[in-house]
Design a protein around this motif. Structure first.
Motif, short mmCIF file in Angstrom:
data_model
loop_
_atom_site.label_atom_id
_atom_site.label_comp_id
_atom_site.label_asym_id
_atom_site.label_seq_id
_atom_site.Cartn_x
_atom_site.Cartn_y
_atom_site.Cartn_z
N LYS A 137 0.84 -1.20 0.00
CA LYS A 137 0.00 0.00 0.00
C LYS A 137 0.88 1.26 0.00
N LEU A 138 1.95 1.22 0.80
CA LEU A 138 2.89 2.34 0.85
C LEU A 138 3.43 2.65 -0.55
N HIS A 139 3.82 1.61 -1.29
CA HIS A 139 4.38 1.82 -2.63
C HIS A 139 3.33 2.36 -3.60
N VAL A 140 2.06 2.04 -3.36
CA VAL A 140 0.99 2.58 -4.21
C VAL A 140 0.78 4.06 -3.92
N VAL A 141 0.63 4.42 -2.65
CA VAL A 141 0.28 5.80 -2.31
C VAL A 141 1.49 6.73 -2.21
N LYS A 142 2.66 6.18 -2.03
CA LYS A 142 3.88 6.98 -1.89
C LYS A 142 4.97 6.55 -2.86
N GLY A 143 4.57 6.01 -4.00
CA GLY A 143 5.52 5.49 -4.98
C GLY A 143 6.57 6.49 -5.43
#
Length: 164
Positions: A137-143
């Motif tokens: 999720k982190l990589h999706v929203v803070k990619g």
């Protein structure tokens, strides 16, 4: 009635001042996730968890003279520094005792960068998921921030340290 305001003053005093609006937002959010009784509601925003209520309370505290807000010109941007005034130190006594079991926690948070706190707060925002799902999720929203595995591991270790 002003209990919520006093908690913010108490936290900023324990941190010995905070530089950066985003950093203050993340610090309070992390403390809230660690069961410190801050009342501000948070929603997910461009820089991670954000509270309009906290922004309003900080403005009110500055208007009342309990916090001082100074601007630091960094060339390409302006940074805000918050510190507790003498009146704020008196107002802080409304609480009776500090809301922090360990005031050093505020200093530990303050020693971290805004980027690291944004990472940590974002992981905590998704703490209802398992670790791998949180990372995904982190990589999706803070990619765009390209957090490394080492940074993510450090954030999880920091959360563990603060929780114990």
């Amino acid at each position: 009635m002003l209990q919520g305001h006093a908690k913010i003053v108490d936290f900023i005093a324990a941190a010995e001042g905070v530089t950066g609006r985003k950093k203050l937002q993340k610090m309070i959010y992390i403390m809230k996730k660690l069961d410190i009784p801050f009342q501000e509601k948070y929603e997910f925003h461009i820089y991670g968890p954000y509270s309009e209520e906290l922004t309003a309370r900080v403005e009110e505290l500055c208007d009342m003279g309990f916090l001082s807000e100074t601007l630091e010109d960094k060339g390409s941007y302006v940074q805000y520094k918050y510190s507790v005034t003498e009146e704020g130190q008196e107002f802080r006594k409304v609480l009776g005792k500090s809301i922090l079991d360990n005031p050093l926690t505020a200093g530990k948070l303050n020693a971290k960068s805004g980027r690291f706190l944004e990472l940590t707060a974002t992981l905590l925002y998704f703490d209802h998921l398992n670790r791998q799902e949180q990372i995904d999720k982190l990589h999706v929203v803070k990619g765009k921030l390209n957090f490394t595995t080492a940074e993510i591991d450090e954030a999880f270790a920091f959360i563990e340290e603060l929780s114990s």
